[in-house]
Every structure is written in C-alpha cells, then in structure tokens.
Design an enzyme around this catalytic site. Sequence first.
Site, PDB file in Angstrom:
ATOM      1  N   TYR A 143      28.883 -61.779  21.013  1.00 29.97           N
ATOM      2  CA  TYR A 143      28.007 -62.586  20.153  1.00 29.97           C
ATOM      3  C   TYR A 143      26.580 -62.378  20.623  1.00 29.97           C
ATOM      4  O   TYR A 143      26.302 -62.414  21.824  1.00 29.97           O
ATOM      5  CB  TYR A 143      28.383 -64.068  20.257  1.00 29.97           C
ATOM      6  CG  TYR A 143      27.459 -65.014  19.521  1.00 29.97           C
ATOM      7  CD1 TYR A 143      26.620 -65.887  20.215  1.00 29.97           C
ATOM      8  CD2 TYR A 143      27.417 -65.046  18.132  1.00 29.97           C
ATOM      9  CE1 TYR A 143      25.778 -66.761  19.546  1.00 29.97           C
ATOM     10  CE2 TYR A 143      26.563 -65.926  17.454  1.00 29.97           C
ATOM     11  CZ  TYR A 143      25.752 -66.774  18.167  1.00 29.97           C
ATOM     12  OH  TYR A 143      24.913 -67.629  17.505  1.00 29.97           O
ATOM     13  N   ASP A 238      22.444 -56.963  26.005  1.00 28.95           N
ATOM     14  CA  ASP A 238      22.144 -58.357  25.681  1.00 28.95           C
ATOM     15  C   ASP A 238      22.506 -59.211  26.909  1.00 28.95           C
ATOM     16  O   ASP A 238      23.667 -59.553  27.110  1.00 28.95           O
ATOM     17  CB  ASP A 238      22.942 -58.786  24.448  1.00 28.95           C
ATOM     18  CG  ASP A 238      22.673 -60.253  24.128  1.00 28.95           C
ATOM     19  OD1 ASP A 238      23.233 -60.756  23.135  1.00 28.95           O
ATOM     20  OD2 ASP A 238      21.924 -60.905  24.888  1.00 28.95           O
ATOM     21  N   LYS A 266      17.976 -68.322  27.661  1.00 30.57           N
ATOM     22  CA  LYS A 266      18.634 -69.343  28.500  1.00 30.57           C
ATOM     23  C   LYS A 266      17.894 -69.621  29.806  1.00 30.57           C
ATOM     24  O   LYS A 266      16.898 -70.317  29.833  1.00 30.57           O
ATOM     25  CB  LYS A 266      20.097 -68.951  28.726  1.00 30.57           C
ATOM     26  CG  LYS A 266      20.902 -68.895  27.396  1.00 30.57           C
ATOM     27  CD  LYS A 266      22.341 -68.529  27.623  1.00 30.57           C
ATOM     28  CE  LYS A 266      23.045 -68.215  26.323  1.00 30.57           C
ATOM     29  NZ  LYS A 266      23.636 -69.385  25.664  1.00 30.57           N
TER      30      LYS A 266
HETATM   31  P1  KE4 Z   1      20.394 -68.443  21.132  1.00 35.39           P
HETATM   32  O1  KE4 Z   1      19.824 -68.011  19.811  1.00 35.39           O
HETATM   33  O2  KE4 Z   1      21.538 -69.417  20.954  1.00 35.39           O
HETATM   34  O3  KE4 Z   1      19.359 -68.935  22.132  1.00 35.39           O
HETATM   35  O4  KE4 Z   1      21.017 -67.125  21.846  1.00 35.39           O
HETATM   36  C1  KE4 Z   1      21.956 -66.362  21.136  1.00 35.39           C
HETATM   37  C2  KE4 Z   1      22.772 -65.563  22.119  1.00 35.39           C
HETATM   38  C3  KE4 Z   1      22.502 -64.212  22.267  1.00 35.39           C
HETATM   39  N1  KE4 Z   1      23.198 -63.447  23.134  1.00 35.39           N
HETATM   40  C4  KE4 Z   1      24.178 -63.989  23.904  1.00 35.39           C
HETATM   41  C5  KE4 Z   1      24.924 -63.107  24.853  1.00 35.39           C
HETATM   42  C6  KE4 Z   1      24.492 -65.368  23.801  1.00 35.39           C
HETATM   43  O5  KE4 Z   1      25.472 -65.887  24.580  1.00 35.39           O
HETATM   44  C7  KE4 Z   1      23.781 -66.176  22.901  1.00 35.39           C
HETATM   45  C8  KE4 Z   1      24.085 -67.652  22.716  1.00 35.39           C
HETATM   46  N2  KE4 Z   1      25.231 -68.149  23.412  1.00 35.39           N
HETATM   47  C9  KE4 Z   1      25.894 -69.279  22.837  1.00 35.39           C
HETATM   48  C10 KE4 Z   1      27.064 -69.649  23.749  1.00 35.39           C
HETATM   49  N3  KE4 Z   1      28.203 -68.893  23.494  1.00 35.39           N
HETATM   50  C11 KE4 Z   1      24.969 -70.442  22.635  1.00 35.39           C
HETATM   51  C12 KE4 Z   1      25.655 -71.749  22.323  1.00 35.39           C
HETATM   52  C13 KE4 Z   1      25.598 -72.091  20.883  1.00 35.39           C
HETATM   53  O6  KE4 Z   1      25.644 -71.173  20.038  1.00 35.39           O
HETATM   54  O7  KE4 Z   1      25.500 -73.315  20.610  1.00 35.39           O
END
Ligand code: KE4
Length: 426
Positions: A143, A238, A266
């Site tokens: 993801y 990523d 993060k």
């Molecule tokens: P954000 O747009 O949520 O800040 O980041 C997206 C993203 C991009 N790449 C990786 C590897 C990620 O894990 C994420 C976001 N992770 C999720 C948890 N699995 C955020 C939690 C959520 O979606 O509420």
Amino acid sequence: MKDKNKTLFEKSKKFIPGGVNSPVRAFSAVGGTPIFFKKGLGSKLWDENNKEYIDYINSWGPMILGHAHPEILKVIEKVSKDSLSFGAPTSKELEIAELIVKLVPSIEQVRLVSSGTEATMSAIRVARGFTKKDKILKFEGCYHGHADSLLVKAGSGALTFGQPSSAGVPKDVAKDTSTLPYNDSKLLEEYFNKFGNHLACVIIEPIVGNMNLIVPELIFLETLRNLCTKFGVVLIFDEVMTGFRVSLGGAQELYGITPDLTTLGKIIGGGLPVGAFGGKKEIMQILAPKGPVYQAGTLSGNPVAVSAGLKTLELIQAPGFYEALNDNTTKLMDGMTAVAKSAGIEFCARNVGGMFGLYFSKNPPNSFEEVMKSNGQNFKKFFHLMLEKGIYFGPSAFEAGFVSAAHSEDDIEFTLNAAKQSFENL
Ligand code: KE4
C-alpha cells in the site's frame, strides 16, 4: 455505565462517512466499536471511558518515541509562538532537508509534503516526467497511499475490506499500473523482459507493513535493482513506514540496496503531518520551479510540523536507540510465540526493529497469497480478548504493529501475561 465509544461512534457516523477519517479505524475488519482515544502518554493510551491501554499502533508508525514526549511538546510550543505557517521558505526546512540527506545517503535532494500519499504520488509523477514513460509497477499487498494510480490491488485498507482495487479510479488510470506478486523474482524477470521498455518506475515497500509484516528475500530486491538499472526504470522505495523505523537508514540500509527515489512520512513528522520524497539530484531537478514536473503544497514544510520532525530525528540518533528498540520488540515476539505454543495455538511472530507481525499461521508468510491463508477468525478473537485486557493492536490482520522507545519491560511482561490468557481462551 454508558460506553462513550459507542455513543461517539454512533454520532460520528451521522457527520463523518463511516464515522472515521480513515477506513482502518472503523474496526470493520475485526467487528465491534472503534475506541475513541482522548490521551496518550509514553506507551499508554486512554479512551473516553478512561480505560488504559498499551499502544502497539503508535499512530501506524509516527510515535516511535511514545506519546506526548516532553521534548517534542516543548519544541512545538516554542515554535508555535512565532506563528504556525508562512507559505514561504523557513530555515527549518533547510535544516530537515540537510538532515534527511545526511541520514539517507541515496537521497541527494528532497522535497517535503504533508502525507505519505502526497510523497508517493509526487515521486511517481517525477519518475514519469523523467523517463517520459507512463507505466508503473507495484506489488500485490503493498500500500502506497490512496493516489488513483496506486489503488490497484492496494494492501492496507483496501485489502482489509477485501476490495483489492477502489471504486472511482478510472480504468484508463488503472491500466497503466501493473501488479506482481511480492518476492517472486522469476515473474519479475518475465515482466521486465516484456514491458521493461514501457516502464517509468517500480514502487515497492522494501519491507512490507501493509499486508501484515512481510520481509523481502534479498535476491528479490537485488533482481529488482538490477532490472531497473538495465531498463532505465526509476526504482522507488516507499519507506513511509520503514524509514527511521527499522533502522536509522531505513530498509535500504538493512538490505544494502540503493533506490533512485525514496518516499518518507510518519516518523519524520513526529506525529504531525509531514511526508517527503527525494533521491538522485539528476531526477529531482525535474521538479518545478526548476523543471517541468509540477508539484506543490500550501503546508509543505510547515515550520511547526518540521520542528516536531527535527526533534524526533535528533532523539532517535541517540546511541543504542535502535538496538534497544529491536531487543524489546524481539522479546515481545519470542514471548508471544512461546505462550501461543504452550496454549497449542498455531501462531508465529516476527519483527524488524520496532515493527512487528503477528500471524495465525504455522510459518511467517512471504507473500500476499500466504498472508491470505492465515486464520482470520483467530486473529479477530485474539484482537478483542487482548483489547479487553487493555492491549491495543491494529484492528486488522493486514497491518504491522509497532513498539516505541517508551515501551517498558513491565509493558512487555503485562502484554505477555494478557497474551497467555488470551491464547488459552481461544
Ligand atoms: P499517508 O497518506 O497515510 O500519510 O501515507 C500513505 C502510506 C504510504 N506508504 C506506506 C508504506 C504506508 O504504510 C502508508 C500509510 N500507512 C497506513 C497504515 N497501513 C496508514 C494508516 C491509515 O491508512 O489510516
């Protein structure tokens, strides 16, 4: 006494779609009512009923130092006094850019944004602009945020909801995104031999945290690196989740593989909204205002968020920080495996630094397909048994868990006792 979580959730559903601002929070994958938290301190959380939990989500990674770290709160208070945002350059953005370049050698230039999604979306546009090609490749179960071209067999929320691609994504956009199984070098070679010349970039979680924790085979990453070099394809790591989480230099440091671009998020915001993408100067130069690829953001490089990130990046450089975090997390994993075994439950666990995976299967999975075979029912029951005992794991079998530097030996002991009882109740 009325459960405030229930009351709040019912009411939230009137004003917010699904009652939440991010799908995984709704507990749809585990059932029951999501917990509304009002306070965090160190490794602990308190919900609206004042129930206390040990937190193994860490806000999905950012809170590596624990909640409400005094030094971070202090710097936020200090910086906020000079206003929150200018929409103009500040010296703090230079400071964090220099620090990221120093800590992640593959990054020669970096641009800040406000989320991981913005980081990956922008990195892909840069790669397409640089190579003048349209196709991108990602991997099943990974993801990378919710940009249209990446919601094709996404891993996190989408996988949890069993909809491997999202409605609302035009098929003409999805058609340019190919998806291969993770850790399959043979298929990778075949794909590149067929489509390598049309490919702008490959984006991968070098250690996956969005189909539970999956680690790459070194040969898989090496093959990917070599094929990208051979075909002139931009390799994007990523590291939004793994950056500064699995080690100071991220997964690329652990595996010794150098990507062309890296995305971060993060931890670099310390809990406030910061994302970043960066890499080879030759590629990053293509970005506006210098080059023809447009990308922008009102709050990009926000001084308050950047200050929280800078303080976080300073504190995690303390000698022994990662060794201690890895040791504590490994202790938790070994303990969980032992109590599950004594209760006769098929279970295993693994961690990379302060990031871990819990699996209701015989062996740790190495691919999306293997993850799907784990015992989802046992996960759900275990999740709720532990929640009752005040242990907060991610409400989905497809998410990694996190330990912070604030988790104490007592926390681990308490968790293992709760796990022993929960496995026995399964
Ligand atoms: P954000 O747009 O949520 O800040 O980041 C997206 C993203 C991009 N790449 C990786 C590897 C990620 O894990 C994420 C976001 N992770 C999720 C948890 N699995 C955020 C939690 C959520 O979606 O509420």
